[in-house]
Design a protein around this motif. Structure first.
Motif, PDB file in Angstrom:
ATOM      1  N   THR A  95       0.385  -8.533  -4.800  1.00 15.63           N
ATOM      2  CA  THR A  95       0.285  -7.133  -4.382  1.00 15.63           C
ATOM      3  C   THR A  95      -0.574  -6.331  -5.345  1.00 15.63           C
ATOM      4  OG1 THR A  95       2.420  -7.179  -3.241  1.00 15.63           O
ATOM      5  CG2 THR A  95       1.590  -5.024  -3.913  1.00 15.63           C
ATOM      6  N   GLU A  96      -0.388  -6.551  -6.644  1.00 16.00           N
ATOM      7  CA  GLU A  96      -1.175  -5.813  -7.633  1.00 16.00           C
ATOM      8  C   GLU A  96      -2.663  -6.148  -7.527  1.00 16.00           C
ATOM      9  OE1 GLU A  96       2.886  -5.449  -8.650  1.00 16.00           O
ATOM     10  OE2 GLU A  96       1.731  -7.305  -8.428  1.00 16.00           O
ATOM     11  N   ARG A  97      -2.974  -7.409  -7.244  1.00 17.99           N
ATOM     12  CA  ARG A  97      -4.397  -7.779  -7.113  1.00 17.99           C
ATOM     13  C   ARG A  97      -5.021  -7.126  -5.875  1.00 17.99           C
ATOM     14  NH1 ARG A  97      -2.123 -12.374  -9.552  1.00 17.99           N
ATOM     15  NH2 ARG A  97      -3.184 -12.879 -11.516  1.00 17.99           N
ATOM     16  N   GLU A  98      -4.230  -7.018  -4.808  1.00 12.27           N
ATOM     17  CA  GLU A  98      -4.717  -6.317  -3.627  1.00 12.27           C
ATOM     18  C   GLU A  98      -4.906  -4.830  -3.944  1.00 12.27           C
ATOM     19  OE1 GLU A  98      -6.021  -5.407   0.140  1.00 12.27           O
ATOM     20  OE2 GLU A  98      -5.813  -7.365  -0.842  1.00 12.27           O
ATOM     21  N   LEU A  99      -3.989  -4.278  -4.719  1.00 18.02           N
ATOM     22  CA  LEU A  99      -4.104  -2.878  -5.104  1.00 18.02           C
ATOM     23  C   LEU A  99      -5.333  -2.641  -5.980  1.00 18.02           C
ATOM     24  CD1 LEU A  99      -0.359  -2.049  -5.774  1.00 18.02           C
ATOM     25  CD2 LEU A  99      -1.861  -0.779  -4.251  1.00 18.02           C
ATOM     26  N   LEU A 100      -5.638  -3.579  -6.844  1.00 20.58           N
ATOM     27  CA  LEU A 100      -6.835  -3.449  -7.672  1.00 20.58           C
ATOM     28  C   LEU A 100      -8.085  -3.391  -6.803  1.00 20.58           C
ATOM     29  CD1 LEU A 100      -5.905  -5.939 -10.538  1.00 20.58           C
ATOM     30  CD2 LEU A 100      -6.148  -3.457 -10.772  1.00 20.58           C
ATOM     31  N   ARG A 101      -8.130  -4.228  -5.767  1.00 22.08           N
ATOM     32  CA  ARG A 101      -9.278  -4.186  -4.851  1.00 22.08           C
ATOM     33  C   ARG A 101      -9.336  -2.841  -4.126  1.00 22.08           C
ATOM     34  NH1 ARG A 101      -7.882  -9.773  -4.323  1.00 22.08           N
ATOM     35  NH2 ARG A 101      -6.397  -9.352  -2.643  1.00 22.08           N
ATOM     36  N   LYS A 102      -8.176  -2.339  -3.724  1.00 18.31           N
ATOM     37  CA  LYS A 102      -8.141  -1.049  -3.038  1.00 18.31           C
ATOM     38  C   LYS A 102      -8.535   0.086  -3.973  1.00 18.31           C
ATOM     39  CE  LYS A 102      -4.705  -2.262   0.504  1.00 18.31           C
ATOM     40  NZ  LYS A 102      -5.569  -1.985   1.671  1.00 18.31           N
ATOM     41  N   PHE A 103      -8.151  -0.012  -5.241  1.00 19.72           N
ATOM     42  CA  PHE A 103      -8.530   1.016  -6.200  1.00 19.72           C
ATOM     43  C   PHE A 103     -10.043   1.035  -6.405  1.00 19.72           C
ATOM     44  CE2 PHE A 103      -4.416   2.370  -6.896  1.00 19.72           C
ATOM     45  CZ  PHE A 103      -4.305   3.250  -7.969  1.00 19.72           C
ATOM     46  N   ASN A 104     -10.660  -0.134  -6.371  1.00 20.63           N
ATOM     47  CA  ASN A 104     -12.121  -0.177  -6.473  1.00 20.63           C
ATOM     48  C   ASN A 104     -12.773   0.503  -5.280  1.00 20.63           C
ATOM     49  OD1 ASN A 104     -12.973  -1.326  -8.943  1.00 20.63           O
ATOM     50  ND2 ASN A 104     -12.338  -3.366  -8.264  1.00 20.63           N
ATOM     51  N   ARG A 105     -12.222   0.248  -4.087  1.00 22.66           N
ATOM     52  CA  ARG A 105     -12.755   0.909  -2.899  1.00 22.66           C
ATOM     53  C   ARG A 105     -12.502   2.411  -2.954  1.00 22.66           C
ATOM     54  NH1 ARG A 105     -10.739  -3.750  -0.202  1.00 22.66           N
ATOM     55  NH2 ARG A 105      -8.941  -2.622   0.665  1.00 22.66           N
ATOM     56  N   LEU A 106     -11.354   2.783  -3.487  1.00 23.40           N
ATOM     57  CA  LEU A 106     -11.040   4.200  -3.640  1.00 23.40           C
ATOM     58  C   LEU A 106     -12.050   4.870  -4.567  1.00 23.40           C
ATOM     59  CD1 LEU A 106      -9.069   6.542  -3.045  1.00 23.40           C
ATOM     60  CD2 LEU A 106      -7.700   5.757  -4.993  1.00 23.40           C
ATOM     61  N   ALA A 107     -12.418   4.190  -5.636  1.00 25.24           N
ATOM     62  CA  ALA A 107     -13.406   4.742  -6.567  1.00 25.24           C
ATOM     63  C   ALA A 107     -14.776   4.893  -5.912  1.00 25.24           C
ATOM     64  CB  ALA A 107     -13.511   3.848  -7.806  1.00 25.24           C
ATOM     65  N   GLU A 108     -15.110   3.962  -5.023  1.00 28.83           N
ATOM     66  CA  GLU A 108     -16.382   4.045  -4.308  1.00 28.83           C
ATOM     67  C   GLU A 108     -16.380   5.207  -3.324  1.00 28.83           C
ATOM     68  OE1 GLU A 108     -16.931   0.284  -2.484  1.00 28.83           O
ATOM     69  OE2 GLU A 108     -17.213  -0.808  -4.381  1.00 28.83           O
ATOM     70  N   ASP A 109     -15.247   5.371  -2.615  1.00 27.90           N
ATOM     71  CA  ASP A 109     -15.150   6.443  -1.616  1.00 27.90           C
ATOM     72  C   ASP A 109     -14.968   7.810  -2.254  1.00 27.90           C
ATOM     73  OD1 ASP A 109     -15.350   4.477   0.306  1.00 27.90           O
ATOM     74  OD2 ASP A 109     -13.177   4.341   0.641  1.00 27.90           O
ATOM     75  N   ARG A 110     -14.325   7.815  -3.424  1.00 33.36           N
ATOM     76  CA  ARG A 110     -14.028   9.074  -4.104  1.00 33.36           C
ATOM     77  C   ARG A 110     -14.534   8.997  -5.547  1.00 33.36           C
ATOM     78  NH1 ARG A 110      -9.423  11.839  -3.349  1.00 33.36           N
ATOM     79  NH2 ARG A 110     -10.278  13.064  -5.067  1.00 33.36           N
ATOM     80  N   PRO A 111     -15.834   9.116  -5.780  1.00 31.14           N
ATOM     81  CA  PRO A 111     -16.354   8.992  -7.149  1.00 31.14           C
ATOM     82  C   PRO A 111     -15.827  10.064  -8.094  1.00 31.14           C
ATOM     83  CG  PRO A 111     -18.063   9.756  -5.627  1.00 31.14           C
ATOM     84  CD  PRO A 111     -16.912   9.322  -4.794  1.00 31.14           C
ATOM     85  N   ASP A 112     -15.245  11.130  -7.548  1.00 32.24           N
ATOM     86  CA  ASP A 112     -14.714  12.203  -8.389  1.00 32.24           C
ATOM     87  C   ASP A 112     -13.282  11.937  -8.855  1.00 32.24           C
ATOM     88  OD1 ASP A 112     -13.947  12.399  -5.668  1.00 32.24           O
ATOM     89  OD2 ASP A 112     -13.252  14.454  -5.986  1.00 32.24           O
ATOM     90  N   ILE A 113     -12.641  10.908  -8.324  1.00 36.77           N
ATOM     91  CA  ILE A 113     -11.239  10.667  -8.656  1.00 36.77           C
ATOM     92  C   ILE A 113     -11.118   9.946  -9.993  1.00 36.77           C
ATOM     93  CG2 ILE A 113     -10.968   8.395  -7.566  1.00 36.77           C
ATOM     94  CD1 ILE A 113      -8.284   9.407  -6.443  1.00 36.77           C
ATOM     95  N   ALA A 114     -10.094  10.291 -10.755  1.00 41.01           N
ATOM     96  CA  ALA A 114      -9.798   9.606 -12.013  1.00 41.01           C
ATOM     97  C   ALA A 114      -8.746   8.533 -11.746  1.00 41.01           C
ATOM     98  CB  ALA A 114      -9.298  10.600 -13.053  1.00 41.01           C
ATOM     99  N   LEU A 115      -8.937   7.365 -12.353  1.00 41.07           N
ATOM    100  CA  LEU A 115      -8.016   6.246 -12.145  1.00 41.07           C
ATOM    101  C   LEU A 115      -7.361   5.876 -13.472  1.00 41.07           C
ATOM    102  CD1 LEU A 115     -10.271   3.959  -9.904  1.00 41.07           C
ATOM    103  CD2 LEU A 115      -8.623   5.701  -9.166  1.00 41.07           C
ATOM    104  N   ALA A 116      -6.054   5.673 -13.440  1.00 41.63           N
ATOM    105  CA  ALA A 116      -5.320   5.280 -14.637  1.00 41.63           C
ATOM    106  C   ALA A 116      -4.373   4.140 -14.301  1.00 41.63           C
ATOM    107  CB  ALA A 116      -4.543   6.464 -15.208  1.00 41.63           C
ATOM    108  N   LEU A 117      -4.059   3.347 -15.315  1.00 40.20           N
ATOM    109  CA  LEU A 117      -3.151   2.208 -15.171  1.00 40.20           C
ATOM    110  C   LEU A 117      -1.928   2.461 -16.047  1.00 40.20           C
ATOM    111  CD1 LEU A 117      -2.488  -0.779 -14.344  1.00 40.20           C
ATOM    112  CD2 LEU A 117      -3.789  -1.481 -16.372  1.00 40.20           C
ATOM    113  N   ALA A 118      -0.748   2.251 -15.492  1.00 34.86           N
ATOM    114  CA  ALA A 118       0.490   2.375 -16.263  1.00 34.86           C
ATOM    115  C   ALA A 118       1.324   1.116 -16.075  1.00 34.86           C
ATOM    116  CB  ALA A 118       1.285   3.605 -15.834  1.00 34.86           C
TER     117      ALA A 118
END
Length: 282
Positions: A95-118
């Motif tokens: 699930t986390e690896r799928e989420l990582l792929r989705k976060f990359n797509r999110l960064a592409e779609d939303r270049p203004d968004i900040a991403l953090a890992l906890a």
């Protein structure tokens, strides 16, 4: 965002120092995106507690709707935090690896968004050296602004997360009054509390299909208290006894604990009367 049971609701409640989201060890306790509001000084932060995301495409339709809700919530956010249960075996998992792929797509779609890992539940990880390859692997997959090691339940490291989130605030009008802590109504908050108790006390699939209906909400001026009549609706008559429990002990425990927690919110006495009914007999 994160997998079920990563600790998202616990983190939101801890950051707010106020319970707005139901918490239980069961997957997908959170059904809808819940907003928590934290205001300090001249800055207001809105936290969106999303349902857990699962990678399996064959999951129940109910779960697929929860995933859709979670991703829709990310479209309007300034910051997306990926929360990972670091104590889980073989973390990061599928699930986390799928989420990582989705976060990359999110960064592409939303270049203004900040991403953090906890990485959460680090207090349960031993030896601590296990955390290093997790951090390296996930940061190699996604360009995270920051990585946090926390225990949301123990409020360890959560102040750093709060400081980071406040640092990402952008100038705009506040959406809520400074004393507001959630967009949920009092009835919604009561239902969240009851959902939590149902998940904590009932086994198997029953809690996922329980519905609630408020049938009375009145002021008792003579004793300065709220009187609340509330129905717990289960799909079949055979499930009524499961919720009520032997000698009514199950529903009494749910009612007693929910009353205690709701009285903390409304700061006044509450008489909560619960009735369990079967939908197939209505």
């Amino acid at each position: 965002m994160g997998a079920p049971n990563a600790g998202k609701s616990v983190l939101v409640n801890t950051l707010l120092d106020n319970k707005v989201s139901a918490v239980s060890p069961r997957a997908n306790t959170t059904r809808d995106a819940v907003l928590g509001v934290l205001t300090e000084g001249d800055t207001q932060m809105i936290l969106v507690d999303t349902p857990g995301i699962m990678a399996d495409k064959n999951v129940h339709r109910y779960t697929r709707q929860l995933v859709k809700t979670a991703w829709e919530a990310s479209l309007e956010c300034d910051v997306a935090v990926l929360l990972v249960d670091a104590s889980a075996p073989n973390a990061p998992g599928r699930t986390e690896r799928e989420l990582l792929r989705k976060f990359n797509r999110l960064a592409e779609d939303r270049p203004d968004i900040a991403l953090a890992l906890a990485l959460n539940k680090v207090d349960a990880v031993s030896p601590k050296e296990r955390l290093l390859p997790m951090i390296e692997e996930m940061n190699n997959e996604v360009f995270f602004d920051e990585t946090f090691l926390i225990s949301a339940l123990e409020a360890d490291g959560t102040d750093d997360v709060k400081e980071y989130l406040f640092s990402k605030a952008v100038p705009r009008d506040w959406e809520y009054h400074e004393h507001v802590t959630t967009d949920l109504s009092l009835l919604d908050r009561l239902q969240e509390i009851l959902r939590e108790q149902l998940f904590l006390r009932l086994g198997q699939e029953v809690p996922y299909f329980v519905e609630q209906r408020n049938v009375g909400w009145t002021e008792d001026a003579t004793q300065d208290r709220l009187i609340i009549d509330h129905d717990i609706l289960v799909p079949r008559s055979s499930q009524v006894g499961i919720v009520i429990g032997p000698r009514g002990e199950g529903i009494k425990a749910i009612c007693d604990q929910a009353t205690i927690e709701f009285e903390r919110i409304v700061r006044r006495p509450v008489l909560l009367r619960l009735r369990v009914r079967a939908q197939d007999q209505q």
